[in-house]
Scaffold this active site. Structure first.
Site, mmCIF file in Angstrom:
data_model
loop_
_atom_site.group_PDB
_atom_site.id
_atom_site.type_symbol
_atom_site.label_atom_id
_atom_site.label_comp_id
_atom_site.label_asym_id
_atom_site.label_seq_id
_atom_site.Cartn_x
_atom_site.Cartn_y
_atom_site.Cartn_z
ATOM 1 N N PRO A 151 -10.338 -12.499 -13.339
ATOM 2 C CG PRO A 151 -12.259 -13.593 -12.555
ATOM 3 C CD PRO A 151 -10.783 -13.461 -12.309
ATOM 4 C CG ASP A 199 -5.622 -1.625 -4.302
ATOM 5 O OD1 ASP A 199 -4.956 -2.660 -4.514
ATOM 6 O OD2 ASP A 199 -5.910 -1.221 -3.162
ATOM 7 C CG ASP A 204 -18.776 -1.781 -14.137
ATOM 8 O OD1 ASP A 204 -17.573 -1.454 -14.061
ATOM 9 O OD2 ASP A 204 -19.267 -2.273 -15.164
ATOM 10 N N GLY A 205 -16.777 -0.317 -11.360
ATOM 11 C CA GLY A 205 -15.890 0.829 -11.315
ATOM 12 C C GLY A 205 -15.739 1.523 -12.653
ATOM 13 C CD GLU A 238 -14.125 -4.037 -3.988
ATOM 14 O OE1 GLU A 238 -14.457 -5.032 -4.680
ATOM 15 O OE2 GLU A 238 -12.939 -3.701 -3.816
ATOM 16 C CG HIS A 294 -2.083 -0.984 1.035
ATOM 17 N ND1 HIS A 294 -2.407 -1.917 1.988
ATOM 18 C CD2 HIS A 294 -2.955 -1.185 0.008
ATOM 19 C CE1 HIS A 294 -3.435 -2.643 1.576
ATOM 20 N NE2 HIS A 294 -3.780 -2.217 0.367
ATOM 21 C CG ASP A 297 -7.354 -3.786 1.051
ATOM 22 O OD1 ASP A 297 -7.030 -2.586 1.145
ATOM 23 O OD2 ASP A 297 -6.813 -4.559 0.231
#
Length: 426
Positions: free
Chosen positions: A303, A296, A278-279, A246, A202, A226
């Site tokens: 996938p 990230d 959906d980003g 996310e 990170h 996360d």
């Protein structure tokens, strides 16, 4: 030849006494469980050992299967049992049957503690998806070696106890407890982050670009459920807004419930907007522009692979503000050379300035590649003295990996990594 090899060491067995002492009873148990699993019994042989120094003798035996074998040995004096199941998967996938056989026998012995080992044998490149699932899965509350396959020829792993497993509409999440790194999150059998070493990934993902930017105000994170990347971004006082996009809400819940030492409350910080869905749809519909954007995500061979395509990188570029930068990881130059080369080519097609860097990430078992891509921002131009001054001015604290010396070191590439970036050099 290839197949799945399962072993189990059982301790403090509380099952029927005859399953520790009586060869005929154990033989019948194994015949019944073999039939129930769908495997094919060819023959079996059992031996009862005589008493020794006042202790009852145990039983050892083998069931010959058309698919391979089952072997058992009991130690009644300690209440222990060892079990060994191997199945060949050359013509049919017998992994599920092997696991059912193992579980049926274990249940009869009723152990208080189980130590498991799982190994794929033979030509791993011929392994089936069920083989992979068998090796990569771990029943809850049991300790074993948990492995991840980097390539068909290489694996690594850690000793771990399974704590929780969740199948979401998108993927399988696992929480493991490890002596090495504390709590670990795995997604679809791949290690993602951990309590005790998350700072390697990170800090390296966020700070080289964030420190190079004169005053980043808005940041976008694709993935990152996360919360670790968001937590690092919030260390920069100029950050006013972080949008965390996310796909899987369960990842965020998992992190909130179990990984507080990774996100340190960032997921609920007022400057962080968690957007579930959906980003890329968010990217396509966004009117605002971001000083920094981070991909990230899970690895490029998962996938999430479509998000690493040239078209997706172009869409990410569209949401960058002037002077902004995109940051992403590339995989391991050691194990994923072709993938690194292809991503380098795609990034150079879209951006005028692409700087590649890397570091060893313990949880990932390898040296890992990353990149900062921009039309103007160049983190390599930042000197150690300038990094030190910006860290001081911004009062960025709690850094365990990144500092004024490691900033430049991250971009000092080994020769083999540079060779992957041809025809242009880094």
């Amino acid at each position: 030849m290839h197949g799945l090899h399962l072993t189990a060491d059982l301790y403090q067995c509380m099952g029927l006494e005859r399953y520790m002492l009586d060869a005929d009873a154990i033989a019948q148990l194994c015949r019944d469980q073999t039939a129930a699993s769908g495997l094919t019994l060819v023959d079996d042989r059992w031996v009862k050992f005589p008493p020794y120094e006042g202790q009852p003798g145990g039983v050892t035996g083998t069931v010959l299967l058309a698919e391979s074998h089952l072997a058992i040995h009991t130690w009644p004096e300690t209440g222990s049992v060892t079990i060994d199941v191997y199945v060949c998967n050359f013509s049919d996938d017998n992994s599920g049957k092997a696991r059912q056989l193992m579980e049926g026998v274990i249940e009869a012995f009723a152990p208080k503690r189980v130590l498991r080992q799982q190994l794929m044998r033979g030509d791993i490149s011929m392994a089936t998806a069920s083989d992979e699932a068998a090796v990569n899965s771990l029943p809850e509350s049991e300790t074993s070696w948990v492995q991840e396959q980097l390539t068909p020829q290489s694996r690594f792993g850690y000793r771990a106890t399974a704590c929780e497993k969740v199948q979401t509409p998108f993927q399988q999440l696992e929480l493991l407890e490890t002596p090495q790194f504390g709590k670990v999150l795995r997604i679809d059998g791949r290690f993602m982050t951990s309590e005790k070493e998350e700072f390697f990934y990170h800090e390296a993902l966020v700070h080289p670009a964030a420190m190079a930017h004169p005053a980043p105000r808005k940041a976008l994170i694709l993935g990152g459920g996360d919360g670790g990347a968001a937590e690092e971004l919030l260390k920069h006082p100029s950050i006013e807004r972080v949008v965390l996009a996310e796909l899987d809400e369960a990842v965020v819940k998992f992190a909130r419930d179990h990984l507080q030492t990774v996100h340190r409350g960032a997921l609920d910080n007022e400057r962080v907007q968690v957007s579930i869905g959906d980003g890329m749809a968010l990217v396509d519909g966004a009117d605002e522009r971001f000083d920094l954007a981070f991909m990230d995500l899970t690895d490029p061979d998962t996938p999430a692979s479509a998000l690493y395509a040239s078209e997706s990188l172009a869409r990410m570029k569209r949401v960058l503000a002037p002077g902004g930068a995109l940051v992403l990881h590339l995989g391991s130059p050691v194990f994923h050379g072709a993938q690194v080369t292809e991503l380098a080519r795609s990034l150079r097609e879209q951006f005028a300035v692409v700087r590649f860097y890397g570091l060893y990430i313990p949880l990932y078992g390898a040296y890992w590649g990353l990149a900062v891509a921009s039309d103007s921002l160049d983190p390599v131009q930042l000197t150690a003295q300038e990094v030190a001054e910006r860290i001081r001015q911004r009062k960025v604290r709690d850094l365990q990996y990144y500092n004024e010396q490691t900033h430049g070191g991250l971009f000092a590439l080994p020769g083999y990594y540079r060779d992957l970036l041809v025809p242009e050099q880094a």
